[in-house]
Design an enzyme around this catalytic site. Structure first.
Site, PDB file in Angstrom:
ATOM      1  N   GLN A  37      15.650 -27.415  55.318  1.00  0.00           N
ATOM      2  CA  GLN A  37      15.088 -26.811  56.527  1.00  0.00           C
ATOM      3  C   GLN A  37      13.620 -27.212  56.717  1.00  0.00           C
ATOM      4  OE1 GLN A  37      17.410 -24.277  58.033  1.00  0.00           O
ATOM      5  NE2 GLN A  37      16.262 -24.870  59.838  1.00  0.00           N
ATOM      6  N   LYS A  50      13.619 -30.685  58.265  1.00  0.00           N
ATOM      7  CA  LYS A  50      14.224 -30.587  59.595  1.00  0.00           C
ATOM      8  C   LYS A  50      13.233 -29.987  60.585  1.00  0.00           C
ATOM      9  CE  LYS A  50      18.179 -28.450  59.568  1.00  0.00           C
ATOM     10  NZ  LYS A  50      19.344 -27.540  59.734  1.00  0.00           N
ATOM     11  N   LYS A  57      15.278 -20.003  54.231  1.00  0.00           N
ATOM     12  CA  LYS A  57      16.707 -19.765  54.445  1.00  0.00           C
ATOM     13  C   LYS A  57      17.101 -18.517  53.682  1.00  0.00           C
ATOM     14  CE  LYS A  57      20.144 -21.955  56.512  1.00  0.00           C
ATOM     15  NZ  LYS A  57      20.094 -22.967  57.591  1.00  0.00           N
ATOM     16  N   GLY A  79      20.652 -17.300  62.744  1.00  0.00           N
ATOM     17  CA  GLY A  79      22.029 -17.389  62.260  1.00  0.00           C
ATOM     18  C   GLY A  79      22.299 -18.661  61.478  1.00  0.00           C
ATOM     19  N   ASP A  80      23.444 -18.692  60.842  1.00  0.00           N
ATOM     20  CA  ASP A  80      24.007 -19.875  60.190  1.00  0.00           C
ATOM     21  C   ASP A  80      25.501 -19.524  60.032  1.00  0.00           C
ATOM     22  OD1 ASP A  80      22.896 -22.486  58.697  1.00  0.00           O
ATOM     23  OD2 ASP A  80      24.490 -21.691  57.458  1.00  0.00           O
TER      24      ASP A  80
HETATM   25  N1  GLU Z   1      20.863 -22.262  60.662  1.00  0.00           N
HETATM   26  C1  GLU Z   1      20.389 -23.245  61.591  1.00  0.00           C
HETATM   27  C2  GLU Z   1      19.946 -24.480  60.840  1.00  0.00           C
HETATM   28  O1  GLU Z   1      20.572 -24.843  59.871  1.00  0.00           O
HETATM   29  C3  GLU Z   1      19.367 -22.693  62.572  1.00  0.00           C
HETATM   30  C4  GLU Z   1      18.192 -22.015  61.979  1.00  0.00           C
HETATM   31  C5  GLU Z   1      17.281 -21.313  62.990  1.00  0.00           C
HETATM   32  O2  GLU Z   1      17.579 -21.319  64.184  1.00  0.00           O
HETATM   33  O3  GLU Z   1      16.275 -20.772  62.542  1.00  0.00           O
HETATM   34  O4  GLU Z   1      19.018 -25.159  61.183  1.00  0.00           O
END
Ligand code: GLU
Length: 448
Positions: free
Chosen positions: A114, A117, A129, A168-169
């Site tokens: 993350q 990303k 996360k 979410g995830d």
């Molecule tokens: N879970 C999503 C990801 O893997 C979105 C995370 C978010 O919107 O904070 O990037």
């Protein structure tokens, strides 16, 4: 895959030693460290300041008990996690995953990915996360609500608009975000929309957030195809999964002229030669929360392959949108052999290292998750912007912003790969580009 530079090898060994048994975390770290040799050669200050060692160590890790009662009144205990990985670029930002496979190693791999990303989005968000080993499958709405309330009763003290902003995830969508937001508001006595993203549209949510991960991944693949003077037009596509990411990937591919013939869930695969009926999939999955097998009840011509492997279905574009390590080396070889020219990862780390090597060696267009699926979190950052300005934007405006962000991520990864002598290698491009921005900010902030 490549090799870890000798200056970095010891750091990887240290990660293995310090985090025993966390295999997914090791995998995610190794994939990034393999790209960083040429970066530390150019930037000795990153070695001096021990930036890599610091990035591999989360800033804070919270593990907590989540007690709740099921509908029969029986006491249940789950484990909750929030790993606040890196705040060099902004408040920790990243989703919550509710799935029985969740343990610290999964949350740390996701949190680590993350960071890069979020850096690639160009928006001011750090990486984090969280989640739980709670299994939402088969639970009633009331059970999910009680679980979410208990989860938030601990989590609320760690999060905030300027601190850490969950979303979410897998297993966490609009319903769960609603229950958690309600509990946060109740405990804190604050209506603070900026504390969570993925909210409902009438209480601070953003248009396009629901569609964002799938749309964004498809925009990214579209850019990879354009870079090869190609397009989605007439392409046969397969999309694993049938959750939020898969559904909106199928929708955008169809809008761009591609034809999706297969999707899946953890029980099996649907193959519809005529092209998937997305309205039916939405009804089954989003409204009725049923299994994908039920597709064939009304669509007799379609095939349901119980325990099937979607990657054996020939396609030109594959978009893994289910979960980690769903494409192994053999699956990747099958895809390439069957004529697949592009892979865009809607899921996080869906391809094993062996699979990644197959795609890179075959020189197909391979868009790794941390670049290709950044549209979800990018739109979360747009939701935060709207919350901060007490504003809400139109669908068209927000979608255009998302598209521009994905075009930008693509060109940054593409150009970085060229600059570092690996043209077309989006893995290298994404890792280096994501890393450098965080590293520079960490150097600027001093030893914290
Ligand atoms: N879970 C999503 C990801 O893997 C979105 C995370 C978010 O919107 O904070 O990037």
């Amino acid at each position: 895959m490549g090799q870890v530079d000798e200056k970095i090898e010891g750091m990887y060994q240290e990660v293995l030693k310090r985090n025993p048994g966390e295999t997914e975390f090791h995998q995610a770290v190794l994939e990034v460290l393999e790209s960083l040799g040429p970066v530390v050669a150019k930037h000795p200050e990153f070695l001096e300041r021990k930036i890599i060692q610091r990035i591999c160590e989360p800033e804070r890790q919270i593990i907590f008990r989540v007690p709740w009662q099921n509908d029969k009144g029986e006491v249940q205990i789950n484990r909750g996690f929030r790993v606040e990985f890196n705040s060099a670029l902004g408040p920790y930002k990243g989703g919550l995953r509710f799935h029985p496979s969740v343990y610290l190693g999964i949350i740390k791999f996701l949190g680590f990915e993350q960071c890069f990303k979020n850096s690639l989005t160009g928006l001011p968000i750090g990486g984090g996360k969280g989640g739980s080993d709670f299994d939402p499958k088969g639970k009633t709405d009331d059970e999910v609500m009680r679980f979410c309330q208990s989860f938030m009763t601990e989590l609320y003290r760690h999060i905030g608009e300027h601190t850490d902003v969950p979303a979410g995830d897998i297993g966490v969508g609009g319903r769960e975000i609603g229950y958690m937001f309600g509990q946060y508001k109740r405990i804190t006595n604050r209506y603070e929309p900026g504390v969570l993203t993925g909210k409902g549209l009438t209480w601070g949510g953003s248009l396009v957030r629901t569609e964002a991960t799938g749309y964004g991944a498809t925009f990214f693949v579209n850019e990879m195809l354009k870079a090869r003077k190609d397009s989605f037009d007439g392409k046969i596509c397969t999309v694993s999964g049938s959750g939020n990411v898969a559904i909106y990937t199928i929708e955008k591919i169809t809008q761009l002229g591609g034809k999706c013939v297969a999707c899946s869930d953890s029980n099996g695969v649907i193959y519809d030669e005529k092209g998937l009926d997305l309205d039916l999939i939405k009804q089954l999955k989003e409204v009725e929360r049923r299994r994908i097998q039920d597709y064939t009840a009304t669509h007799k011509h379609a095939k349901y392959i119980a325990k099937g492997n979607i990657w054996e279905i020939p396609c030109q574009v594959a978009m893994p949108s289910a979960t980690q390590n769903e494409i192994n080396g053999k699956d990747a070889a099958t895809l390439v052999k069957n004529g697949c020219i592009a892979v865009g990862e809607g899921a996080n780390m869906p391809t094993t290292p062996e699979g990644v090597k197959v795609f890179l060696d075959a020189r197909i267009a391979y868009g790794p998750g941390k670049a290709a699926n950044a549209g979800g979190v990018a739109t979360s950052a747009l939701e935060m912007q709207q919350n901060a300005g007490r504003d809400s934007w139109t669908f068209e405006y927000t979608e255009k912003k998302l598209e521009d962000i994905m075009i930008n991520i693509h060109s940054n990864c593409y150009e970085t790969a060229e600059e570092y002598g690996a043209p077309g290698n989006y893995v290298l491009g994404a890792n280096i580009c994501g890393f450098i921005k965080i590293a520079n900010a960490m150097v600027a902030h001093g030893l914290v």
